[in-house]
Design an enzyme around this catalytic site. Structure first.
Site, mmCIF file in Angstrom:
data_model
loop_
_atom_site.group_PDB
_atom_site.id
_atom_site.type_symbol
_atom_site.label_atom_id
_atom_site.label_comp_id
_atom_site.label_asym_id
_atom_site.label_seq_id
_atom_site.Cartn_x
_atom_site.Cartn_y
_atom_site.Cartn_z
ATOM 1 N N ARG A 238 -24.140 10.991 -8.979
ATOM 2 C CA ARG A 238 -25.106 12.070 -8.775
ATOM 3 C C ARG A 238 -26.061 11.653 -7.660
ATOM 4 O O ARG A 238 -26.550 10.513 -7.633
ATOM 5 C CB ARG A 238 -25.895 12.374 -10.059
ATOM 6 N N GLU A 267 -25.969 21.321 -2.765
ATOM 7 C CA GLU A 267 -24.539 21.529 -2.538
ATOM 8 C C GLU A 267 -24.214 23.018 -2.625
ATOM 9 O O GLU A 267 -24.705 23.691 -3.531
ATOM 10 C CB GLU A 267 -23.717 20.751 -3.571
ATOM 11 N N HIS A 286 -18.213 16.532 -2.084
ATOM 12 C CA HIS A 286 -18.082 16.500 -3.539
ATOM 13 C C HIS A 286 -16.634 16.747 -3.969
ATOM 14 O O HIS A 286 -16.320 17.696 -4.696
ATOM 15 C CB HIS A 286 -19.009 17.496 -4.225
#
Length: 321
Positions: A238, A267, A286
């Site tokens: 994270r 994001e 990601h």
């Protein structure tokens, strides 16, 4: 009236191919969204006519204020069995059932090593140079054998990353606030006496912790300053665990050799975000959970969750007991 299901963040437009939806399409129209919706007003407008939403990980938040604006919504299926951005109390109050899916730890382990190896051997720079007619050999790779891999976290993902490091002949140590010597011995790694010692001694540091009050900002300016100038940092966990401004400063000032990052404070990453152009950074959008097998699980179990809900017996309800 037929039900409508929205599949959010289907960037690659593969949700309908990754699983067999035929068991629910007799009753449900499935619509995928390939553009990310982040603002509450945009989400409320886009989802107003949907009864079901399938959402990936924790990318889209469902606070009470949004749920109140979606009176037709009855089911949310979120990939994974943990989601911190859904207001479960509000969902219950508005009659919305929330279900999850299984998620494999294998893809993020593999991406961790893709980033670490890419950094160590300068793969992006060397590949680009070769393709663009640049110099023949520009970098001298960092060795893995007999170097120290420091792991922050030794759970399902961290322990598998450790096994790969050991296979490379690395000296592996680990630390977390609750890590015991028994657990470290079980995995076959050293227990670092402290976070600070792990950071001071590691040649590669990889983050594998859940985000919480104790881990938010765990690596700030003081902690990053402990890293060797030849050390590499990898974060596939994270973004908020690592102070983003401090990391950018360390990269720009050359205080660490490089970083591999798959997670960001916002994001998708906005155009012009400093992470897009930071030096010594190998960054991916990601991709940790994005694999064929994981998508087959996510969407296959989403279909199962929809079918079970329609039958009156929801499966894998969140929050899990």
């Amino acid at each position: 009236m037929r039900l409508r299901c929205a599949v959010l963040d289907d960037f690659q437009q593969v949700a309908k191919e990754a699983a067999d939806w035929s068991s629910v399409t007799g009753e449900v129209d499935v619509v995928s969204f390939d553009a990310h919706l982040s603002e509450e007003d945009a989400l409320a407008a886009a989802l107003a006519d949907f009864d079901i939403v399938v959402t990936l990980r924790e990318r889209v938040a469902f606070p009470g204020s949004l749920l109140a604006r979606l009176p037709r919504l009855r089911l949310i299926v979120a990939s994974g069995m943990r989601n911190s951005v859904i207001d479960y109390a509000a969902a219950e109050a508005h009659g919305v059932t929330v279900c999850g899916t299984a998620s494999s730890s294998a893809p993020p382990v593999e991406l961790t090593w893709a980033l670490l190896l890419g950094l160590a051997r300068g793969l992006v720079r060397e590949s680009n140079g070769l393709r663009e007619g640049g110099p023949w050999q520009q970098t001298v790779g960092a060795d893995l054998h007999d170097r120290r891999l420091g792991l922050l976290g030794l759970g399902k993902i961290g322990s598998r990353v450790a096994q790969v490091g050991l296979a490379f002949g690395m000296r592996v140590s680990a630390w977390s606030q609750n890590l015991t010597r028994e657990r470290a011995d079980e995995v076959g790694v050293e227990l670092a006496p402290s976070r600070e010692e792990l950071l001071r001694t590691a040649d590669f540091v990889s983050v594998h912790l859940a985000l919480g009050e104790c881990t938010r900002g765990l690596l700030g300016p003081a902690e990053l300053a402990l890293l060797k100038p030849t050390a590499y940092l990898v974060n596939t966990s994270r973004a908020a665990i690592v102070d983003q401004d401090a990391l950018l400063a360390a990269l720009h000032e050359g205080r660490i050799a490089g970083a591999g990052v798959d997670v960001f404070d916002t994001e998708p990453l906005p155009a012009g975000h400093p992470m897009r152009t930071a030096p010594r950074l190998l960054a991916t959008p990601h991709l940790g959970y994005v694999s064929q097998a994981n998508y087959a699980t996510y969407y296959g179990q989403a279909v199962e969750a929809i079918r079970s809900y329609l039958a009156g017996s929801p499966v894998r309800r969140l929050p899990a007991p």
